[in-house]
Design a protein around this motif. Structure first.
Motif, PDB file in Angstrom:
ATOM      1  N   LEU A 197      44.099  47.390  42.027  1.00 56.50           N
ATOM      2  CA  LEU A 197      43.571  46.744  43.231  1.00 56.50           C
ATOM      3  C   LEU A 197      44.166  45.346  43.402  1.00 56.50           C
ATOM      4  CD1 LEU A 197      39.959  48.087  42.942  1.00 56.50           C
ATOM      5  CD2 LEU A 197      41.534  48.535  44.804  1.00 56.50           C
ATOM      6  N   LEU A 198      44.398  44.656  42.284  1.00 61.03           N
ATOM      7  CA  LEU A 198      45.065  43.348  42.384  1.00 61.03           C
ATOM      8  C   LEU A 198      46.471  43.513  42.943  1.00 61.03           C
ATOM      9  CD1 LEU A 198      44.032  41.482  39.103  1.00 61.03           C
ATOM     10  CD2 LEU A 198      43.561  40.761  41.425  1.00 61.03           C
ATOM     11  N   LEU A 199      47.162  44.571  42.500  1.00 62.30           N
ATOM     12  CA  LEU A 199      48.500  44.847  43.042  1.00 62.30           C
ATOM     13  C   LEU A 199      48.422  45.097  44.541  1.00 62.30           C
ATOM     14  CD1 LEU A 199      49.989  47.218  40.326  1.00 62.30           C
ATOM     15  CD2 LEU A 199      50.977  45.056  41.054  1.00 62.30           C
ATOM     16  N   ALA A 200      47.409  45.861  44.947  1.00 62.78           N
ATOM     17  CA  ALA A 200      47.261  46.161  46.371  1.00 62.78           C
ATOM     18  C   ALA A 200      47.009  44.896  47.180  1.00 62.78           C
ATOM     19  CB  ALA A 200      46.128  47.157  46.576  1.00 62.78           C
ATOM     20  N   PHE A 201      46.288  43.945  46.590  1.00 63.37           N
ATOM     21  CA  PHE A 201      45.971  42.700  47.300  1.00 63.37           C
ATOM     22  C   PHE A 201      46.990  41.588  47.018  1.00 63.37           C
ATOM     23  CE2 PHE A 201      41.408  44.297  46.656  1.00 63.37           C
ATOM     24  CZ  PHE A 201      41.455  44.992  47.847  1.00 63.37           C
ATOM     25  N   ARG A 202      48.103  41.930  46.397  1.00 58.59           N
ATOM     26  CA  ARG A 202      49.150  40.959  46.022  1.00 58.59           C
ATOM     27  C   ARG A 202      48.583  39.851  45.132  1.00 58.59           C
ATOM     28  NH1 ARG A 202      53.647  41.531  49.696  1.00 58.59           N
ATOM     29  NH2 ARG A 202      52.993  42.480  51.635  1.00 58.59           N
ATOM     30  N   ARG A 248      46.025  33.753  38.581  1.00 59.51           N
ATOM     31  CA  ARG A 248      46.285  32.675  39.559  1.00 59.51           C
ATOM     32  C   ARG A 248      46.317  33.239  40.987  1.00 59.51           C
ATOM     33  NH1 ARG A 248      51.030  30.232  35.842  1.00 59.51           N
ATOM     34  NH2 ARG A 248      49.696  29.255  34.303  1.00 59.51           N
ATOM     35  N   CYS A 249      45.338  34.099  41.261  1.00 60.73           N
ATOM     36  CA  CYS A 249      45.317  34.745  42.579  1.00 60.73           C
ATOM     37  C   CYS A 249      44.189  34.205  43.459  1.00 60.73           C
ATOM     38  CB  CYS A 249      45.150  36.253  42.412  1.00 60.73           C
ATOM     39  SG  CYS A 249      43.646  36.733  41.569  1.00 60.73           S
ATOM     40  N   GLY A 250      43.378  33.311  42.919  1.00 55.80           N
ATOM     41  CA  GLY A 250      42.264  32.777  43.705  1.00 55.80           C
ATOM     42  C   GLY A 250      41.043  33.673  43.591  1.00 55.80           C
ATOM     43  N   PRO A 251      39.862  33.083  43.782  1.00 53.77           N
ATOM     44  CA  PRO A 251      38.634  33.868  43.592  1.00 53.77           C
ATOM     45  C   PRO A 251      38.428  34.966  44.618  1.00 53.77           C
ATOM     46  CG  PRO A 251      38.137  31.654  44.376  1.00 53.77           C
ATOM     47  CD  PRO A 251      39.603  31.679  44.096  1.00 53.77           C
ATOM     48  N   GLY A 252      38.989  34.807  45.824  1.00 60.03           N
ATOM     49  CA  GLY A 252      38.796  35.819  46.873  1.00 60.03           C
ATOM     50  C   GLY A 252      39.413  37.153  46.498  1.00 60.03           C
ATOM     51  N   LYS A 253      40.689  37.118  46.126  1.00 57.94           N
ATOM     52  CA  LYS A 253      41.375  38.349  45.755  1.00 57.94           C
ATOM     53  C   LYS A 253      40.781  38.934  44.478  1.00 57.94           C
ATOM     54  CE  LYS A 253      45.830  37.410  47.904  1.00 57.94           C
ATOM     55  NZ  LYS A 253      47.240  37.091  47.697  1.00 57.94           N
ATOM     56  N   ALA A 254      40.442  38.032  43.534  1.00 59.22           N
ATOM     57  CA  ALA A 254      39.852  38.511  42.279  1.00 59.22           C
ATOM     58  C   ALA A 254      38.533  39.223  42.558  1.00 59.22           C
ATOM     59  CB  ALA A 254      39.633  37.346  41.316  1.00 59.22           C
ATOM     60  N   ALA A 255      37.713  38.609  43.416  1.00 61.78           N
ATOM     61  CA  ALA A 255      36.414  39.223  43.739  1.00 61.78           C
ATOM     62  C   ALA A 255      36.601  40.559  44.450  1.00 61.78           C
ATOM     63  CB  ALA A 255      35.599  38.268  44.603  1.00 61.78           C
ATOM     64  N   ALA A 256      37.569  40.605  45.356  1.00 57.69           N
ATOM     65  CA  ALA A 256      37.814  41.860  46.085  1.00 57.69           C
ATOM     66  C   ALA A 256      38.234  42.961  45.118  1.00 57.69           C
ATOM     67  CB  ALA A 256      38.878  41.638  47.142  1.00 57.69           C
ATOM     68  N   ALA A 257      39.143  42.623  44.202  1.00 54.51           N
ATOM     69  CA  ALA A 257      39.641  43.637  43.263  1.00 54.51           C
ATOM     70  C   ALA A 257      38.550  44.115  42.316  1.00 54.51           C
ATOM     71  CB  ALA A 257      40.812  43.075  42.464  1.00 54.51           C
ATOM     72  N   VAL A 258      37.684  43.190  41.907  1.00 52.71           N
ATOM     73  CA  VAL A 258      36.654  43.547  40.924  1.00 52.71           C
ATOM     74  C   VAL A 258      35.467  44.247  41.591  1.00 52.71           C
ATOM     75  CG1 VAL A 258      34.995  42.577  39.286  1.00 52.71           C
ATOM     76  CG2 VAL A 258      37.330  41.732  39.327  1.00 52.71           C
TER      77      VAL A 258
END
Lengths: 191, 151
Positions: free
Chosen positions: A92-97, A147-157
């Motif tokens: 999911l992190l890959l999908a969200f760059r 180092r992707c920021g909390p937004g992307k991290a939260a989305a992926a998790v």
């Protein structure tokens, strides 16, 4: 902390989840017997014609065999859970760059964050607290490590968590509805 | 004579690399995932997974299948050679099982041949991840359609 050598993190996670599983298996075994008796008494009081309940269902979930299987396979279960969770989060992190520092970083975060699963050893609410705390720690850790920021991290998790939560809410509601129905049949108690 | 200002560090890195090479091939993440894939085949083939008294709570409550409904059936049926039934239970589950087992076999062959793990690149990995996400949603839509809730 190095994020390119996840061995220690994985070992930490396996130990923490294994211990938590052992405690939970013991609680489930101890609680199973009393729950079985309580349900059998409740079912005896139900009017005939109601769908019958097989007590062997409870025995298969909370009996000595289930206890032994959970204890024996806890380390394998822990390793599989850590890798599968890290794999899903990383996809999911890959999908969200947001996977700038590779799978090792994701696995390290999931490994060390799994340390909070030890709270699952606390009876009753331990597993729930551990699950929520784990999500918080993984989001913070992932945002820092990748180092992707909390937004992307939260989305992926949270994206897989949303599906899991849907299932958990469904199971809690189903259990409440079943217990409510049983109590209403027994004595007109409303929940 | 030139002085290496980073001498202690460069020496430790070089010796670490030498030690790493002398150890030979090590088990890494691809092999762990291959082991998980192989274990899923053994579990689906030899354990009585479908006899477990478990029902999907989401389906029990709403009557609708969840996104992962039918996956256990798909794994078990495919492990017993019932390909059509496996795809009917969950197309994504059958594809996932097939992919996991083929990956496990290929990775075993790769390790035996001491070949490097193929790199797909960041763009390729992103395309794969997005395809996986789309496949999950498509599979759920198909399951809902088969359950008769979506026209």
């Amino acid at each position: 902390m190095r994020v390119d050598r996840p061995g220690s993190g994985v070992l930490f996670a396996v130990v923490a989840i294994t211990l938590s599983q052992w405690f939970q298996a013991a609680y489930a075994y101890l609680a199973g017997a009393s729950m079985e008796g309580m349900l059998e008494q409740m079912l005896r009081n139900m009017p005939h014609g109601q769908p019958s309940f097989d007590p062997s269902f409870l025995r298969s979930l909370f009996g000595i065999q289930a206890f032994a299987v959970r204890v024996l396979f806890a380390p394998v279960f822990a390793l599989v859970v850590v890798y599968v969770m890290a794999g899903v989060f990383h996809l999911l992190l890959l999908a969200f760059r947001g996977a700038g520092r590779g799978f090792d970083a994701t696995l390290t975060v999931v490994g060390y964050a799994s340390g909070v699963q030890l709270i699952g050893a606390v009876p009753v609410c331990g597993a729930l607290v551990a699950a929520v705390w784990f999500l918080v720690v993984v989001i913070i850790g992932m945002a820092e490590a990748q180092r992707c920021g909390p937004g992307k991290a939260a989305a992926a998790v949270l994206l897989p968590g949303v599906l899991a939560c849907l299932c958990c809410c469904g199971s809690i509601a189903a259990l409440s509805a079943a217990l409510g129905g049983a109590l209403k049949q027994q004595g007109g108690v409303t929940l | 004579m030139a002085v290496d200002r980073h001498f202690p560090f460069t020496q430790s890195v070089a010796s670490a690399e030498r030690r790493e090479r002398s150890r030979g091939p090590r088990l890494g993440h691809p092999e762990v995932f291959a082991l998980i894939g192989a274990s899923s085949f053994l579990a689906a083939r030899f354990l009585p997974l479908l006899d477990l008294p478990y029902r999907c709570p989401f389906k029990a409550l709403t009557g609708l299948p969840c996104a992962s409904c039918g996956m256990t059936h798909a794994f078990v049926l495919l492990a017993h050679g019932a390909v059509r039934e496996a795809f009917a239970a969950s197309p994504l589950g059958a594809l996932l099982a097939l992919g996991a087992w083929v990956y496990a076999a290929l990775d075993l062959a790769r390790v035996a041949a001491a070949a490097p793990f193929p790199q797909v690149g960041r763009r390729g990995a992103r395309v794969l991840a997005l395809s996986g996400l789309a496949a999950v949603l498509a599979n759920w839509a198909w399951l809902l359609h088969m359950a008769g809730s979506v026209p």
